[in-house]
Design a protein around this motif. Structure first.
Motif, PDB file in Angstrom:
ATOM      1  N   ILE A 241      -6.364   7.938  14.486  1.00  0.00           N
ATOM      2  CA  ILE A 241      -6.903   6.871  13.652  1.00  0.00           C
ATOM      3  C   ILE A 241      -5.862   5.755  13.613  1.00  0.00           C
ATOM      4  N   GLU A 242      -6.303   4.561  13.950  1.00  0.00           N
ATOM      5  CA  GLU A 242      -5.430   3.389  13.891  1.00  0.00           C
ATOM      6  C   GLU A 242      -5.961   2.428  12.847  1.00  0.00           C
TER       7      GLU A 242
ATOM      8  N   VAL B 106       0.847  -1.189   0.000  1.00  0.00           N
ATOM      9  CA  VAL B 106       0.000   0.000   0.000  1.00  0.00           C
ATOM     10  C   VAL B 106       0.883   1.241   0.000  1.00  0.00           C
ATOM     11  N   ASN B 107       0.621   2.150  -0.937  1.00  0.00           N
ATOM     12  CA  ASN B 107       1.366   3.399  -1.045  1.00  0.00           C
ATOM     13  C   ASN B 107       1.120   4.243   0.195  1.00  0.00           C
ATOM     14  N   ASN B 108       2.147   4.964   0.641  1.00  0.00           N
ATOM     15  CA  ASN B 108       1.993   5.747   1.871  1.00  0.00           C
ATOM     16  C   ASN B 108       0.884   6.797   1.753  1.00  0.00           C
ATOM     17  N   THR B 109       0.651   7.310   0.559  1.00  0.00           N
ATOM     18  CA  THR B 109      -0.415   8.311   0.418  1.00  0.00           C
ATOM     19  C   THR B 109      -1.803   7.674   0.443  1.00  0.00           C
ATOM     20  N   SER B 110      -1.896   6.378   0.175  1.00  0.00           N
ATOM     21  CA  SER B 110      -3.190   5.693   0.256  1.00  0.00           C
ATOM     22  C   SER B 110      -3.704   5.670   1.697  1.00  0.00           C
ATOM     23  N   TYR B 111      -2.787   5.507   2.656  1.00  0.00           N
ATOM     24  CA  TYR B 111      -3.193   5.545   4.061  1.00  0.00           C
ATOM     25  C   TYR B 111      -3.809   6.901   4.399  1.00  0.00           C
ATOM     26  N   ILE B 112      -3.212   7.967   3.886  1.00  0.00           N
ATOM     27  CA  ILE B 112      -3.734   9.307   4.150  1.00  0.00           C
ATOM     28  C   ILE B 112      -5.105   9.472   3.500  1.00  0.00           C
ATOM     29  N   ARG B 113      -5.285   8.911   2.311  1.00  0.00           N
ATOM     30  CA  ARG B 113      -6.595   8.967   1.659  1.00  0.00           C
ATOM     31  C   ARG B 113      -7.640   8.221   2.486  1.00  0.00           C
ATOM     32  N   TRP B 114      -7.270   7.062   3.045  1.00  0.00           N
ATOM     33  CA  TRP B 114      -8.200   6.328   3.919  1.00  0.00           C
ATOM     34  C   TRP B 114      -8.613   7.198   5.101  1.00  0.00           C
ATOM     35  N   VAL B 115      -7.621   7.860   5.728  1.00  0.00           N
ATOM     36  CA  VAL B 115      -7.900   8.719   6.878  1.00  0.00           C
ATOM     37  C   VAL B 115      -8.825   9.864   6.478  1.00  0.00           C
ATOM     38  N   GLU B 116      -8.529  10.506   5.352  1.00  0.00           N
ATOM     39  CA  GLU B 116      -9.377  11.613   4.893  1.00  0.00           C
ATOM     40  C   GLU B 116     -10.814  11.171   4.657  1.00  0.00           C
ATOM     41  N   ASN B 117     -10.992  10.064   3.973  1.00  0.00           N
ATOM     42  CA  ASN B 117     -12.342   9.578   3.675  1.00  0.00           C
ATOM     43  C   ASN B 117     -13.083   9.202   4.952  1.00  0.00           C
ATOM     44  N   PHE B 118     -12.373   8.553   5.872  1.00  0.00           N
ATOM     45  CA  PHE B 118     -12.963   8.141   7.144  1.00  0.00           C
ATOM     46  C   PHE B 118     -13.437   9.362   7.939  1.00  0.00           C
ATOM     47  N   LEU B 119     -12.592  10.385   8.004  1.00  0.00           N
ATOM     48  CA  LEU B 119     -12.931  11.588   8.766  1.00  0.00           C
ATOM     49  C   LEU B 119     -14.006  12.425   8.088  1.00  0.00           C
TER      50      LEU B 119
ATOM     51  N   ALA C   4      -2.321   7.436  12.954  1.00  0.00           N
ATOM     52  CA  ALA C   4      -2.292   8.829  12.524  1.00  0.00           C
ATOM     53  C   ALA C   4      -2.928   9.710  13.593  1.00  0.00           C
ATOM     54  N   ARG C   5      -2.436  10.931  13.705  1.00  0.00           N
ATOM     55  CA  ARG C   5      -3.046  11.942  14.566  1.00  0.00           C
ATOM     56  C   ARG C   5      -3.376  13.145  13.700  1.00  0.00           C
ATOM     57  N   VAL C   6      -4.579  13.672  13.856  1.00  0.00           N
ATOM     58  CA  VAL C   6      -5.013  14.808  13.036  1.00  0.00           C
ATOM     59  C   VAL C   6      -5.483  15.934  13.930  1.00  0.00           C
ATOM     60  N   ARG C   7      -5.361  17.151  13.398  1.00  0.00           N
ATOM     61  CA  ARG C   7      -5.820  18.357  14.088  1.00  0.00           C
ATOM     62  C   ARG C   7      -6.462  19.274  13.069  1.00  0.00           C
TER      63      ARG C   7
ATOM     64  N   GLN D 117      -7.852  -6.971   4.775  1.00  0.00           N
ATOM     65  CA  GLN D 117      -8.995  -6.296   5.379  1.00  0.00           C
ATOM     66  C   GLN D 117      -8.460  -5.419   6.518  1.00  0.00           C
ATOM     67  N   VAL D 118      -8.677  -4.120   6.400  1.00  0.00           N
ATOM     68  CA  VAL D 118      -8.133  -3.165   7.360  1.00  0.00           C
ATOM     69  C   VAL D 118      -9.269  -2.571   8.184  1.00  0.00           C
ATOM     70  N   ILE D 119      -9.151  -2.656   9.496  1.00  0.00           N
ATOM     71  CA  ILE D 119     -10.113  -2.031  10.397  1.00  0.00           C
ATOM     72  C   ILE D 119      -9.566  -0.666  10.801  1.00  0.00           C
ATOM     73  N   LEU D 120     -10.309   0.396  10.456  1.00  0.00           N
ATOM     74  CA  LEU D 120      -9.955   1.748  10.864  1.00  0.00           C
ATOM     75  C   LEU D 120     -10.749   2.098  12.117  1.00  0.00           C
ATOM     76  N   SER D 121     -10.055   2.597  13.132  1.00  0.00           N
ATOM     77  CA  SER D 121     -10.698   2.979  14.389  1.00  0.00           C
ATOM     78  C   SER D 121     -10.366   4.428  14.697  1.00  0.00           C
ATOM     79  N   LEU D 122     -11.390   5.195  15.051  1.00  0.00           N
ATOM     80  CA  LEU D 122     -11.229   6.605  15.389  1.00  0.00           C
ATOM     81  C   LEU D 122     -11.325   6.782  16.898  1.00  0.00           C
ATOM     82  N   PHE D 123     -10.288   7.414  17.466  1.00  0.00           N
ATOM     83  CA  PHE D 123     -10.249   7.711  18.892  1.00  0.00           C
ATOM     84  C   PHE D 123     -10.184   9.230  19.059  1.00  0.00           C
ATOM     85  N   GLU D 124     -10.928   9.760  20.002  1.00  0.00           N
ATOM     86  CA  GLU D 124     -10.956  11.205  20.216  1.00  0.00           C
ATOM     87  C   GLU D 124     -10.472  11.538  21.614  1.00  0.00           C
TER      88      GLU D 124
END
Length: 238
Positions: A223-224, A173-186, A235-238, A209-216
């Motif tokens: 996002i893990e 998986v390309n490193n930017t694909s992970y960021i796209r997953w995070v963006e879409n999830f958020l 990932a941590r986002v602000r 199969q990747v499980i994305l979990s959002l923690f606040e």
């Protein structure tokens, strides 16, 4: 040509219609695509890029931090700068800066990279292949991407499958694909980050199969991504 802030390489890009959100702002993943592209162009120009495959070596992005001051929009002309920022232990550091057409800084980023043997996957010392004038092993930057630990309350989860379009030249998986997953999830919770820090922990392959979990936690969101019991990124986002 003298470049600002001791950067060593520059390239111009124009933001395309296919790179923006419906609001016209560039997607964070597409900005990361541009950073990845200029990193490879710089590495190839100084013979520590794709030519390393001949000696069974490759660069792996370990950590990345992007801070956006102002999101470029469709049609904006950007000038990207990059340069080596020293090395420390097994990490080599690369910094980025993005100018708009008025030479105003719209984004900055810092990254840390590992040099791996393509077959054994053993980590090698970066100074074996890096020109010392670009990556002085005696100097490491004050700004280094952090090692992240998930914190906060679990608030959402989503399961996705790795597709062919997520993969890079190495079939990971390309490193930017992970960021796209995070963006879409958020985006599903109407959150569009201006800052992202991400740690790449393990490879992901087609069909996983990747499980994305959002923690606040307070003003931060984490996002893990996990495949089974294995954490593949945080990932941590602000």
């Amino acid at each position: 040509m003298s470049l600002p802030e001791s950067f060593q390489f520059t390239k111009e890009f124009e933001v395309g219609s296919f790179q923006v959100h419906p609001n016209g702002n560039i997607r964070m993943a597409c900005l990361a695509d541009l950073l990845q592209e200029i990193a490879w162009r710089h590495a190839d120009s100084a013979d520590f890029g794709r030519n390393l495959l001949e000696t069974k070596q490759m660069w792996v992005l370990s950590r990345l931090e992007i801070k956006v001051e102002k999101f470029p929009k469709w049609g904006d002309r950007l000038q990207l700068f990059t340069g080596g920022r020293g090395a420390e232990k097994l990490f080599a550091f690369r910094e980025f800066m993005v100018w708009d057409q008025d030479q105003q800084v719209v984004a900055r980023a810092m990254s840390s990279w590992l040099l791996l043997h393509t077959e054994t996957k053993r980590i090698q010392k970066p100074e074996l292949v890096l020109p010392s004038e670009l990556f002085d092993p005696r100097n490491a930057p004050a700004w280094q991407p952090e090692k992240l630990a998930v914190g906060g309350e679990l608030s959402a989860q989503e399961e996705i499958q790795v597709r062919q379009s997520d993969l890079d030249l190495y079939h990971h998986v390309n490193n930017t694909s992970y960021i796209r997953w995070v963006e879409n999830f958020l985006a599903e919770v109407s959150f569009f980050p201006k800052q992202i820090s991400i740690n790449y922990l393990s490879e992901c392959l087609s069909g996983d199969q990747v499980i994305l979990s959002l923690f606040e936690k307070d003003a931060e969101k984490f996002i893990e991504g996990k495949v089974g019991d294995k954490s593949v990124f945080v990932a941590r986002v602000r």
